[in-house]
Design a protein around this motif. Structure first.
Motif, PDB file in Angstrom:
ATOM      1  N   ARG A 190      37.404  46.948  39.138  1.00  0.00           N
ATOM      2  CA  ARG A 190      37.367  47.839  37.955  1.00  0.00           C
ATOM      3  C   ARG A 190      37.088  46.754  36.828  1.00  0.00           C
ATOM      4  O   ARG A 190      37.681  45.915  36.871  1.00  0.00           O
ATOM      5  CB  ARG A 190      38.400  49.001  37.951  1.00  0.00           C
ATOM      6  N   LYS A 191      36.486  47.181  35.641  1.00  0.00           N
ATOM      7  CA  LYS A 191      36.410  46.777  34.500  1.00  0.00           C
ATOM      8  C   LYS A 191      37.454  46.752  33.512  1.00  0.00           C
ATOM      9  O   LYS A 191      37.472  45.967  32.831  1.00  0.00           O
ATOM     10  CB  LYS A 191      35.178  47.015  33.779  1.00  0.00           C
ATOM     11  N   THR A 192      38.339  47.815  33.722  1.00  0.00           N
ATOM     12  CA  THR A 192      39.534  48.031  32.843  1.00  0.00           C
ATOM     13  C   THR A 192      40.774  47.865  33.569  1.00  0.00           C
ATOM     14  O   THR A 192      40.631  48.165  34.898  1.00  0.00           O
ATOM     15  CB  THR A 192      39.595  49.281  32.162  1.00  0.00           C
TER      16      THR A 192
END
Length: 162
Positions: free
Chosen positions: A42-44
């Motif tokens: 995921r990006k976060t």
């Protein structure tokens, strides 16, 4: 002692139920935490954890890691639930932590872990959220490869006025 208090105390004395529940995330102290496995790809990232602690020498030491599991213990009564975070802690002795006076940052060695630690669980309410990032550097410094800077995360839904 009230009857309800006596009943709660009695259920706690029996210990937790045998089955536990595990979660991929948990909201506590104004932070949203997710497990490292849940956030893979995921990006976060919301899985970096800090726990304020102290040592036997009365020094205040912060402990750092990534969240492995969120565990719920039930104590034979719906109101008696405890949420725990499972973490394998970074070493916060001299070989695993340092303070960068130039940038004013705490840095941890990502390769240095505490060994033979039996205390891998902490109460979720004890945790603060942090973010780990590589220390900014204008040159390729091989001695900094394994070191991560620790940045405190702001609470969700809070705006700081300047």
């Amino acid at each position: 002692m009230r009857r309800s208090d006596a009943k709660s105390l009695s259920s706690l004395s029996l210990g937790p139920e045998r089955k536990i529940k595990c979660y991929e995330g948990y909201f506590v102290n104004g932070y949203v935490f997710h497990t490292e496995e849940y956030e893979h790809g995921r990006k976060t990232y919301n899985n970096d954890v800090c726990v304020k602690g102290s040592t036997s020498s009365e020094l205040e030491v912060d402990y750092y890691d990534r969240l492995e599991k969120v565990v719920e213990l039930q104590y034979h009564n719906e109101q008696n639930r405890v949420f725990l975070f499972k973490c394998y802690w970074y070493d916060t002795t001299n070989r695993g932590i340092r303070f960068d006076t130039h940038y004013g940052l705490v840095e941890i060695n990502s390769e240095a872990r505490l060994r033979n630690v039996n205390d891998v669980f902490v109460f979720a309410k004890q945790c603060q959220q942090v973010y780990y990032t590589h220390t900014p550097s204008f040159r390729k410094d091989k001695s900094r490869v394994d070191w991560l800077s620790v940045l405190k995360t702001k609470l969700k839904g809070r705006v700081e006025l300047v």
